[in-house]
Design a protein around this motif. Structure first.
Motif, PDB file in Angstrom:
ATOM      1  N   SER A 110       0.674  -1.083   0.511  1.00 60.04           N
ATOM      2  CA  SER A 110      -0.227   0.191  -0.292  1.00 60.04           C
ATOM      3  C   SER A 110       0.696   1.312   0.000  1.00 60.04           C
ATOM      4  O   SER A 110       0.517   1.571  -0.203  1.00 60.04           O
ATOM      5  N   LEU A 111       1.849   1.307   0.637  1.00 60.34           N
ATOM      6  CA  LEU A 111       2.908   2.359   1.078  1.00 60.34           C
ATOM      7  C   LEU A 111       3.662   2.336  -0.488  1.00 60.34           C
ATOM      8  O   LEU A 111       3.660   3.589  -0.994  1.00 60.34           O
ATOM      9  N   ARG A 112       4.009   1.906  -1.190  1.00 55.49           N
ATOM     10  CA  ARG A 112       4.260   1.377  -2.311  1.00 55.49           C
ATOM     11  C   ARG A 112       3.695   1.999  -3.147  1.00 55.49           C
ATOM     12  O   ARG A 112       4.255   3.437  -4.126  1.00 55.49           O
ATOM     13  N   ARG A 113       2.528   1.544  -3.123  1.00 49.77           N
ATOM     14  CA  ARG A 113       1.339   2.464  -4.166  1.00 49.77           C
ATOM     15  C   ARG A 113       0.909   3.693  -4.483  1.00 49.77           C
ATOM     16  O   ARG A 113       0.942   4.569  -4.961  1.00 49.77           O
ATOM     17  N   ILE A 114       1.374   4.325  -3.249  1.00 47.69           N
ATOM     18  CA  ILE A 114       1.018   5.923  -2.551  1.00 47.69           C
ATOM     19  C   ILE A 114       2.541   6.358  -3.449  1.00 47.69           C
ATOM     20  O   ILE A 114       2.264   7.565  -4.144  1.00 47.69           O
ATOM     21  N   ILE A 115       3.407   6.135  -3.072  1.00 47.53           N
ATOM     22  CA  ILE A 115       4.628   6.685  -3.886  1.00 47.53           C
ATOM     23  C   ILE A 115       5.245   6.815  -4.976  1.00 47.53           C
ATOM     24  O   ILE A 115       5.427   7.418  -5.557  1.00 47.53           O
ATOM     25  N   THR A 116       3.934   5.728  -5.702  1.00 43.46           N
ATOM     26  CA  THR A 116       4.120   5.315  -7.390  1.00 43.46           C
ATOM     27  C   THR A 116       3.051   6.370  -7.793  1.00 43.46           C
ATOM     28  O   THR A 116       3.893   7.193  -8.953  1.00 43.46           O
ATOM     29  N   SER A 117       2.158   6.632  -7.175  1.00 40.95           N
ATOM     30  CA  SER A 117       1.470   7.694  -7.509  1.00 40.95           C
ATOM     31  C   SER A 117       1.944   8.982  -7.161  1.00 40.95           C
ATOM     32  O   SER A 117       1.683   9.908  -7.753  1.00 40.95           O
ATOM     33  N   LEU A 118       2.729   9.273  -5.999  1.00 43.28           N
ATOM     34  CA  LEU A 118       3.495  10.374  -6.143  1.00 43.28           C
ATOM     35  C   LEU A 118       4.232  10.442  -7.050  1.00 43.28           C
ATOM     36  O   LEU A 118       4.393  11.884  -7.937  1.00 43.28           O
ATOM     37  N   PHE A 119       5.121   9.326  -7.807  1.00 47.47           N
ATOM     38  CA  PHE A 119       6.565   9.809  -8.935  1.00 47.47           C
ATOM     39  C   PHE A 119       6.014   9.984 -10.235  1.00 47.47           C
ATOM     40  O   PHE A 119       5.966  10.817 -10.774  1.00 47.47           O
ATOM     41  N   MET A 120       4.266   9.510 -10.630  1.00 52.22           N
ATOM     42  CA  MET A 120       3.724   9.399 -11.609  1.00 52.22           C
ATOM     43  C   MET A 120       2.466  11.025 -11.984  1.00 52.22           C
ATOM     44  O   MET A 120       2.617  11.311 -12.537  1.00 52.22           O
ATOM     45  N   ILE A 122       4.792  13.669 -10.543  1.00 49.13           N
ATOM     46  CA  ILE A 122       5.398  13.936 -10.808  1.00 49.13           C
ATOM     47  C   ILE A 122       5.799  15.401 -11.995  1.00 49.13           C
ATOM     48  O   ILE A 122       5.142  16.771 -11.842  1.00 49.13           O
ATOM     49  N   PRO A 123       5.386  15.042 -13.300  1.00 53.02           N
ATOM     50  CA  PRO A 123       5.334  15.925 -13.687  1.00 53.02           C
ATOM     51  C   PRO A 123       4.450  16.956 -14.555  1.00 53.02           C
ATOM     52  O   PRO A 123       4.496  18.005 -14.121  1.00 53.02           O
ATOM     53  N   THR A 124       2.534  16.614 -13.806  1.00 49.64           N
ATOM     54  CA  THR A 124       2.132  17.263 -13.309  1.00 49.64           C
ATOM     55  C   THR A 124       1.995  18.362 -12.255  1.00 49.64           C
ATOM     56  O   THR A 124       1.841  19.356 -12.036  1.00 49.64           O
ATOM     57  N   ILE A 125       2.718  17.960 -10.541  1.00 47.38           N
ATOM     58  CA  ILE A 125       2.842  18.905  -9.942  1.00 47.38           C
ATOM     59  C   ILE A 125       4.212  19.584 -10.323  1.00 47.38           C
ATOM     60  O   ILE A 125       3.889  21.006 -10.386  1.00 47.38           O
ATOM     61  N   GLY A 126       4.653  19.456 -11.362  1.00 46.66           N
ATOM     62  CA  GLY A 126       6.050  20.610 -11.877  1.00 46.66           C
ATOM     63  C   GLY A 126       5.358  21.482 -12.440  1.00 46.66           C
ATOM     64  O   GLY A 126       5.266  22.516 -12.583  1.00 46.66           O
ATOM     65  N   SER A 127       4.087  21.740 -13.712  1.00 46.07           N
ATOM     66  CA  SER A 127       3.304  22.367 -13.808  1.00 46.07           C
ATOM     67  C   SER A 127       2.501  22.590 -12.815  1.00 46.07           C
ATOM     68  O   SER A 127       2.700  24.138 -13.065  1.00 46.07           O
ATOM     69  N   ILE A 128       1.924  22.795 -11.851  1.00 50.81           N
ATOM     70  CA  ILE A 128       1.416  23.322 -10.974  1.00 50.81           C
ATOM     71  C   ILE A 128       2.223  23.828 -10.690  1.00 50.81           C
ATOM     72  O   ILE A 128       1.996  25.435  -9.883  1.00 50.81           O
ATOM     73  N   SER A 129       3.033  24.039 -10.033  1.00 53.73           N
ATOM     74  CA  SER A 129       4.579  24.557  -9.207  1.00 53.73           C
ATOM     75  C   SER A 129       4.520  25.762 -10.020  1.00 53.73           C
ATOM     76  O   SER A 129       5.457  26.760  -9.551  1.00 53.73           O
ATOM     77  N   GLU A 210      -4.255  15.217  -7.938  1.00 58.50           N
ATOM     78  CA  GLU A 210      -3.974  14.182  -9.540  1.00 58.50           C
ATOM     79  C   GLU A 210      -2.908  13.607  -8.604  1.00 58.50           C
ATOM     80  O   GLU A 210      -3.212  12.615  -9.141  1.00 58.50           O
ATOM     81  N   ILE A 211      -2.865  13.327  -7.360  1.00 58.91           N
ATOM     82  CA  ILE A 211      -2.334  12.371  -6.867  1.00 58.91           C
ATOM     83  C   ILE A 211      -3.408  11.522  -6.814  1.00 58.91           C
ATOM     84  O   ILE A 211      -3.095  10.086  -6.607  1.00 58.91           O
ATOM     85  N   VAL A 212      -4.493  12.115  -6.175  1.00 60.33           N
ATOM     86  CA  VAL A 212      -5.076  10.862  -6.621  1.00 60.33           C
ATOM     87  C   VAL A 212      -5.609  10.629  -7.360  1.00 60.33           C
ATOM     88  O   VAL A 212      -5.953   9.119  -6.906  1.00 60.33           O
ATOM     89  N   ASN A 213      -5.876  10.784  -8.078  1.00 62.62           N
ATOM     90  CA  ASN A 213      -6.037  10.300  -9.424  1.00 62.62           C
ATOM     91  C   ASN A 213      -5.415   9.178  -9.543  1.00 62.62           C
ATOM     92  O   ASN A 213      -5.522   7.727 -10.463  1.00 62.62           O
ATOM     93  N   ASN A 214      -3.921   9.575  -9.572  1.00 61.31           N
ATOM     94  CA  ASN A 214      -3.214   8.553 -10.233  1.00 61.31           C
ATOM     95  C   ASN A 214      -2.989   6.866  -9.037  1.00 61.31           C
ATOM     96  O   ASN A 214      -2.751   5.653  -9.566  1.00 61.31           O
ATOM     97  N   ALA A 215      -3.650   7.214  -7.471  1.00 64.81           N
ATOM     98  CA  ALA A 215      -3.528   6.164  -7.229  1.00 64.81           C
ATOM     99  C   ALA A 215      -4.196   5.436  -7.581  1.00 64.81           C
ATOM    100  O   ALA A 215      -4.692   3.570  -7.064  1.00 64.81           O
ATOM    101  N   ALA A 216      -5.438   6.237  -7.793  1.00 70.03           N
ATOM    102  CA  ALA A 216      -6.466   5.266  -8.368  1.00 70.03           C
ATOM    103  C   ALA A 216      -6.532   4.568  -9.052  1.00 70.03           C
ATOM    104  O   ALA A 216      -7.556   3.271  -9.705  1.00 70.03           O
ATOM    105  N   ASN A 217      -5.767   4.685 -10.157  1.00 76.55           N
ATOM    106  CA  ASN A 217      -5.411   4.058 -11.520  1.00 76.55           C
ATOM    107  C   ASN A 217      -4.386   3.168 -11.546  1.00 76.55           C
ATOM    108  O   ASN A 217      -4.537   2.217 -12.151  1.00 76.55           O
ATOM    109  N   ILE A 218      -3.943   3.036  -9.568  1.00 73.75           N
ATOM    110  CA  ILE A 218      -2.836   2.183 -10.294  1.00 73.75           C
ATOM    111  C   ILE A 218      -3.608   0.626  -9.828  1.00 73.75           C
ATOM    112  O   ILE A 218      -3.739  -0.708 -10.158  1.00 73.75           O
ATOM    113  N   PRO A 219      -4.627   0.740  -8.867  1.00 74.54           N
ATOM    114  CA  PRO A 219      -5.507  -0.538  -8.683  1.00 74.54           C
ATOM    115  C   PRO A 219      -6.126  -1.166  -9.854  1.00 74.54           C
ATOM    116  O   PRO A 219      -5.773  -2.495  -9.427  1.00 74.54           O
TER     117      PRO A 219
END
Length: 273
Positions: A110-120, A122-129, A210-219
């Protein structure tokens, strides 16, 4: 397989937690001075267990072990800990000891899923930043232009204004910054409210969304993989049943041929006599 069993994973996870407790106790000078030798023994034991874990996984998975980023991280941390064990770089060794706690992520899916979604994300977070930097810069210039005389400490120049905006974005005593300015400039309400709305509510929700969206796609991907595996298992079972049916038919044919041969031999024997 023992290395991939739940018992082995839970044991490694327990060692990680115990190692984290020992590292935490070492930060207290009084406790560390009293039990320093014991802590060093525990550290060697934990390092030995983690080294054995890496060796077993390399033996089982071979080259596939290094294709996983988390496995590669575990390998680097353990190898570096062994390399710096007898070195004079004590601070580096302490950092490596702390990094072992991150093995928790590689052990808990479950932690790996969260970190994976966070890395996924990153491109969008860079644009938001980047968008957030633009917003900060615009509001920093506006604040330094209109509020420099009213509050020179907070809006005296662009750098002071940016630091003040960062403080407001974290809600750190922002009301005491706003009230003296609002007494002399009623329009400052629009400035502060719009900045808080954009910088905090909109930007933060974009990042979290964005993080929640990626986390929802992984499962969903995992469920597809599981469904595919189950389909393969079902196909294998069907193939196995067909093979078993063919074996039974071949066995029956052999039995019929054997009976026919026995009847022929019996008829031949009777004709000769």
């Amino acid at each position: 397989m023992f290395v991939q069993s739940k018992l082995f994973t839970n044991f490694i996870l327990l060692c990680v937690f115990l190692n984290a407790i020992v590292i935490g106790l070492q930060t207290y000078p009084s406790i560390n001075s009293a039990y320093e030798s014991l802590f060093e023994k525990f550290d060697l034991i934990f390092l030995g267990i983690f080294t054995l874990e890496v060796i077993l996984k390399v033996i089982v998975h071979r080259r596939k072990y290094f294709k996983d980023g988390w496995n590669l991280f575990d390998f680097i941390v353990v190898a570096a800990s062994i390399a710096f064990m007898q070195s004079q770089f004590v601070s580096v060794l302490r950092i490596l000891r702390v990094l072992r706690i991150l093995k928790t992520i590689s052990s808990i899916h479950s932690l790996r899923r969260i970190i994976t979604s966070l890395f996924m994300a990153i491109p969008t977070i860079g644009s938001i930043s980047l968008l957030m930097i633009i917003v900060f810069y615009i509001y920093g210039v506006v604040g330094a232009t209109f509020f420099a005389e009213l509050s020179p400490v907070y809006f005296g120049d662009l750098s002071a204004s940016l630091i003040t905006l960062f403080q407001i974005a974290t809600f750190d005593d922002w009301a005491n910054i706003y009230r003296p300015i609002a007494e002399n400039s009623p329009l400052s309400l629009v400035y502060f409210v719009t900045f808080i709305f954009l910088a905090v509510f909109v930007m933060l929700n974009l990042v979290v969304g964005e993080i929640v969206n990626n986390a929802a796609n992984i499962p969903a991907d995992v469920e597809e993989d599981i469904a595919g595996i189950e389909k393969d298992v079902h196909d294998i079972k069907e193939d196995t049943s067909e093979i078993q049916q063919l074996r039974d038919e071949v066995r029956e044919l052999k039995y019929l041929l054997l009976e026919e041969r026995n009847e022929r031999n019996e008829r031949k024997y009777k004709s000769v006599n």
